[in-house]
Write a protein that holds these residues in place. Structure first.
Motif, PDB file in Angstrom:
ATOM      1  N   GLY A  15       0.807  -1.218   0.000  1.00  0.00           N
ATOM      2  CA  GLY A  15       0.000   0.000   0.000  1.00  0.00           C
ATOM      3  C   GLY A  15       0.834   1.259   0.000  1.00  0.00           C
ATOM      4  O   GLY A  15       1.058   1.851   1.057  1.00  0.00           O
ATOM      5  N   ILE A  16       1.274   1.702  -1.161  1.00  0.00           N
ATOM      6  CA  ILE A  16       2.130   2.877  -1.250  1.00  0.00           C
ATOM      7  C   ILE A  16       1.414   4.127  -0.767  1.00  0.00           C
ATOM      8  O   ILE A  16       2.052   5.084  -0.321  1.00  0.00           O
ATOM      9  CB  ILE A  16       2.644   3.067  -2.703  1.00  0.00           C
ATOM     10  N   ASP A  17       0.085   4.149  -0.820  1.00  0.00           N
ATOM     11  CA  ASP A  17      -0.663   5.308  -0.338  1.00  0.00           C
ATOM     12  C   ASP A  17      -1.259   5.075   1.045  1.00  0.00           C
ATOM     13  O   ASP A  17      -2.048   5.885   1.527  1.00  0.00           O
ATOM     14  CB  ASP A  17      -1.768   5.694  -1.324  1.00  0.00           C
ATOM     15  N   ALA A  18      -0.858   3.985   1.710  1.00  0.00           N
ATOM     16  CA  ALA A  18      -1.379   3.678   3.047  1.00  0.00           C
ATOM     17  C   ALA A  18      -0.281   3.572   4.098  1.00  0.00           C
ATOM     18  O   ALA A  18      -0.539   3.759   5.288  1.00  0.00           O
ATOM     19  CB  ALA A  18      -2.177   2.371   3.017  1.00  0.00           C
ATOM     20  N   LEU A  19       0.938   3.276   3.688  1.00  0.00           N
ATOM     21  CA  LEU A  19       2.036   3.048   4.626  1.00  0.00           C
ATOM     22  C   LEU A  19       2.592   4.362   5.157  1.00  0.00           C
ATOM     23  O   LEU A  19       2.760   5.328   4.412  1.00  0.00           O
ATOM     24  CB  LEU A  19       3.160   2.267   3.944  1.00  0.00           C
ATOM     25  N   MET A  20       2.906   4.377   6.452  1.00  0.00           N
ATOM     26  CA  MET A  20       3.424   5.580   7.103  1.00  0.00           C
ATOM     27  C   MET A  20       4.620   5.200   7.972  1.00  0.00           C
ATOM     28  O   MET A  20       4.511   4.362   8.860  1.00  0.00           O
ATOM     29  CB  MET A  20       2.329   6.229   7.965  1.00  0.00           C
ATOM     30  N   TRP A  21       5.756   5.828   7.695  1.00  0.00           N
ATOM     31  CA  TRP A  21       6.977   5.582   8.455  1.00  0.00           C
ATOM     32  C   TRP A  21       6.803   6.041   9.901  1.00  0.00           C
ATOM     33  O   TRP A  21       6.085   7.001  10.192  1.00  0.00           O
ATOM     34  CB  TRP A  21       8.133   6.336   7.803  1.00  0.00           C
ATOM     35  N   GLY A  22       7.478   5.362  10.828  1.00  0.00           N
ATOM     36  CA  GLY A  22       7.445   5.783  12.228  1.00  0.00           C
ATOM     37  C   GLY A  22       8.768   5.495  12.904  1.00  0.00           C
ATOM     38  O   GLY A  22       9.455   4.520  12.572  1.00  0.00           O
ATOM     39  N   THR A  23       9.146   6.332  13.871  1.00  0.00           N
ATOM     40  CA  THR A  23      10.419   6.155  14.580  1.00  0.00           C
ATOM     41  C   THR A  23      10.267   5.416  15.899  1.00  0.00           C
ATOM     42  O   THR A  23      11.237   4.902  16.439  1.00  0.00           O
ATOM     43  CB  THR A  23      11.058   7.518  14.886  1.00  0.00           C
ATOM     44  N   ASP A  24       9.051   5.407  16.461  1.00  0.00           N
ATOM     45  CA  ASP A  24       8.769   4.775  17.753  1.00  0.00           C
ATOM     46  C   ASP A  24       9.482   5.466  18.913  1.00  0.00           C
ATOM     47  O   ASP A  24       9.640   4.879  19.986  1.00  0.00           O
ATOM     48  CB  ASP A  24       9.134   3.287  17.728  1.00  0.00           C
ATOM     49  N   TYR A  25       9.924   6.692  18.719  1.00  0.00           N
ATOM     50  CA  TYR A  25      10.563   7.446  19.806  1.00  0.00           C
ATOM     51  C   TYR A  25       9.615   7.552  20.997  1.00  0.00           C
ATOM     52  O   TYR A  25       8.425   7.778  20.824  1.00  0.00           O
ATOM     53  CB  TYR A  25      10.917   8.857  19.312  1.00  0.00           C
ATOM     54  N   PRO A  26      10.097   7.389  22.247  1.00  0.00           N
ATOM     55  CA  PRO A  26      11.468   7.099  22.678  1.00  0.00           C
ATOM     56  C   PRO A  26      11.687   5.635  23.055  1.00  0.00           C
ATOM     57  O   PRO A  26      12.427   5.338  23.998  1.00  0.00           O
ATOM     58  CB  PRO A  26      11.598   7.997  23.905  1.00  0.00           C
ATOM     59  N   HIS A  27      11.051   4.718  22.344  1.00  0.00           N
ATOM     60  CA  HIS A  27      11.199   3.298  22.643  1.00  0.00           C
ATOM     61  C   HIS A  27      12.468   2.740  21.998  1.00  0.00           C
ATOM     62  O   HIS A  27      12.827   3.141  20.885  1.00  0.00           O
ATOM     63  CB  HIS A  27       9.976   2.529  22.153  1.00  0.00           C
ATOM     64  N   PRO A  28      13.121   1.797  22.649  1.00  0.00           N
ATOM     65  CA  PRO A  28      14.413   1.310  22.147  1.00  0.00           C
ATOM     66  C   PRO A  28      14.316   0.464  20.889  1.00  0.00           C
ATOM     67  O   PRO A  28      15.315   0.292  20.188  1.00  0.00           O
ATOM     68  CB  PRO A  28      14.949   0.483  23.324  1.00  0.00           C
ATOM     69  N   GLU A  29      13.127  -0.083  20.581  1.00  0.00           N
ATOM     70  CA  GLU A  29      13.002  -0.912  19.383  1.00  0.00           C
ATOM     71  C   GLU A  29      12.835  -0.084  18.117  1.00  0.00           C
ATOM     72  O   GLU A  29      12.738  -0.644  17.013  1.00  0.00           O
ATOM     73  CB  GLU A  29      11.828  -1.887  19.520  1.00  0.00           C
TER      74      GLU A  29
END
Length: 510
Positions: free
Chosen positions: A411-425
């Protein structure tokens, strides 16, 4: 050792023991795969799985392009007239607007007391004592990791609750905006909302504690997001399983509050009605009317069946997290409430492609389900994959390089990058390095969608305001080592979702 397949001319014998499927059987009404061969399409086009084999070289050719933007359209379902949504996506050299679809924030647990109803203070004091005992045990069994993680990141971890620390941390990571979830401390649980009303809300049995803890966090979250409303989009907590009337009232009270862009519901409904029933329709209607995005976030799972076996938990937690997606989709909630948007967060995206393949085929081509066709008719109006990017979004925190390669099938128009800050994973504090490593071979237009534009569209964020921040802190295509001449082919999604042609998928049970 795997060898690259030898290309054969169209129509040449493959030497297979089994004949090619005949029209009207496996592939429905004369498969598009067969029609493609008759039309002279290339061998590679007719066998798109080759694109995913290692050693095959680039899946797409580099094409010279002088345009500074491309227009991406979300296609209407073939059986209905729907307006086309166009977005101009720049292919220029300006910095990326990076919006992390998954960050976390929360007070130190005892600091929630002023935000909590006084009638719950006695239970809250007991909860705080339990949290501190939890940390003591965690330090005993995981002392080395905790000491290293908290020692190396002492200042940055304070951004979980201190906005004056958080903004420069985001700047250093190249992040312009963020979608904020509860539970800032994923190591020892010291920044969890009262009574565990965040990622483990489904385990609370007392509705007083469930709603009381959620409201305390929501009050604080509203204040926290107000410190920088352009950059911060908060996800409030609403324990809908306990009381639908109270849940709807909470949603309506959250609507329009600065910085609040969505709600998180319990991942598991336990003994309450399932999310696909009509029991929660007033909740979905309220979210559709107010524009608040519904979320589930990884965290809860079937703990009782795992015992102390963490490997079972790690393997199964994505299933429990995205289970609500199929409940909402196949019960027709996105058709009944057309403006309803749902995002599943931090359970990857690797599982999407195969499930879309099977579900699209079930509704669009499979002879296997025809015996149940009368019971499937009218459940949904489009193929399942066609809800992705309009009603369904994926907060795929720190996508792996393989998941990025699968972006067009998932899903190129559905996927959203995330950093998960401030979790270590997550990718913090080395997000820039991750982006430089993982996006080198991705087109600029695809990168802009994954890193920020999809999130802006999903949540209705202030793109102009985020552009100002991104121009100051965002990474550029040049810094990610990307070729300015690499473009995404117009048929990239069609090739990636090979089953549409292979099986001749067209909605059969609308």
């Amino acid at each position: 050792m795997w060898q690259r397949p030898v290309r054969r001319p169209v129509g040449a014998s493959s030497g297979r023991r089994h004949p090619r499927p005949r029209p009207g059987r496996w592939h429905g009404r004369g498969s598009r795969r067969d029609r493609g061969r008759r039309d002279g399409r290339s061998w590679l086009r007719c066998r798109p799985w080759v694109l995913r084999r290692p050693g095959c070289g680039r899946a797409y050719s580099l094409r010279q392009c002088t345009r500074k933007s491309v227009t991406l359209s979300k296609r209407a379902a073939p059986h209905e007239e729907r307006p086309t949504v166009d977005r101009e996506v720049s292919t220029g050299s300006e910095p990326y607007i990076v919006v992390s679809s998954d960050t976390h924030a929360g007070l130190q647990c005892e600091e929630y007391r002023p935000y909590l109803e006084s009638s719950l203070h006695e239970e809250f004091d007991q909860y705080v004592a339990e949290r501190h005992e939890h940390r003591r045990i965690a330090e005993e069994v995981n002392a080395e990791f905790i000491a290293e993680w908290e020692g190396e990141n002492e200042w940055g971890l304070q951004g979980a609750y201190d906005p004056e620390v958080r903004d420069p941390v985001l700047d250093a990571d190249g992040v312009a905006g963020e979608i904020i979830f509860a539970d800032g401390d994923a190591v020892t649980g010291q920044e969890s909302p009262p009574f565990g009303a965040g990622l483990h809300a489904g385990q609370i049995t007392d509705p007083r504690l469930a709603f009381g803890g959620a409201r305390a966090h929501n009050r604080w979250l509203e204040e926290f997001c107000a410190t920088n409303p352009v950059r911060r989009a908060g996800v409030a907590l609403v324990p809908i399983t306990h009381d639908v009337d109270l849940a709807v009232a909470e949603i309506e009270s959250l609507a329009g509050k600065p910085g609040i862009k969505g709600i998180m519901v319990p991942t598991m409904w336990h003994g309450f009605p399932a999310y696909g029933t009509d029991h929660y329709d007033r909740v979905w209607a309220a979210c559709a009317d107010t524009g608040l995005v519904v979320h589930t976030h990884s965290g809860e799972a079937d703990f009782d069946s795992y015992g102390a076996n963490v490997a079972m938990y790690i393997s199964e937690v994505p299933f429990w997290t995205h289970r609500i997606l199929w409940q909402l989709l196949f019960s027709g909630k996105f058709d009944r409430f057309e403006n309803l948007r749902y995002a599943v967060v931090e359970c990857g995206s690797y599982w999407i492609g195969d499930l879309l393949w099977k579900t699209d085929v079930n509704f669009g081509a499979s002879w296997k389900v025809k015996k149940m066709g009368s019971r499937m008719k009218g459940l949904i109006s489009r193929l399942p994959s066609e809800y992705f990017g309009t009603n369904v979004f994926i907060g795929a925190s720190t996508m792996s390089t393989e998941e990025i390669r699968r972006r067009h099938v998932n899903g190129i128009d559905a996927l959203m990058w995330g950093t998960d800050y401030p979790h270590p994973e997550g990718s913090w504090p080395k997000t820039r390095e991750r982006l430089e490593n993982d996006f080198q071979d991705v087109s600029i237009e695809d990168t802009r969608l994954l890193l920020g534009l999809n999130a802006i569209d999903c949540y209705g964020l202030d793109e102009a305001g985020l552009r100002v921040v991104a121009d100051r802190v965002g990474p550029t295509p040049e810094q990610l080592g990307q070729s300015p001449d690499l473009r995404t082919p117009a048929d990239a999604v069609e090739i990636a979702r090979w089953w549409i042609d292979e099986y001749g998928c067209e909605m059969q049970y609308a």
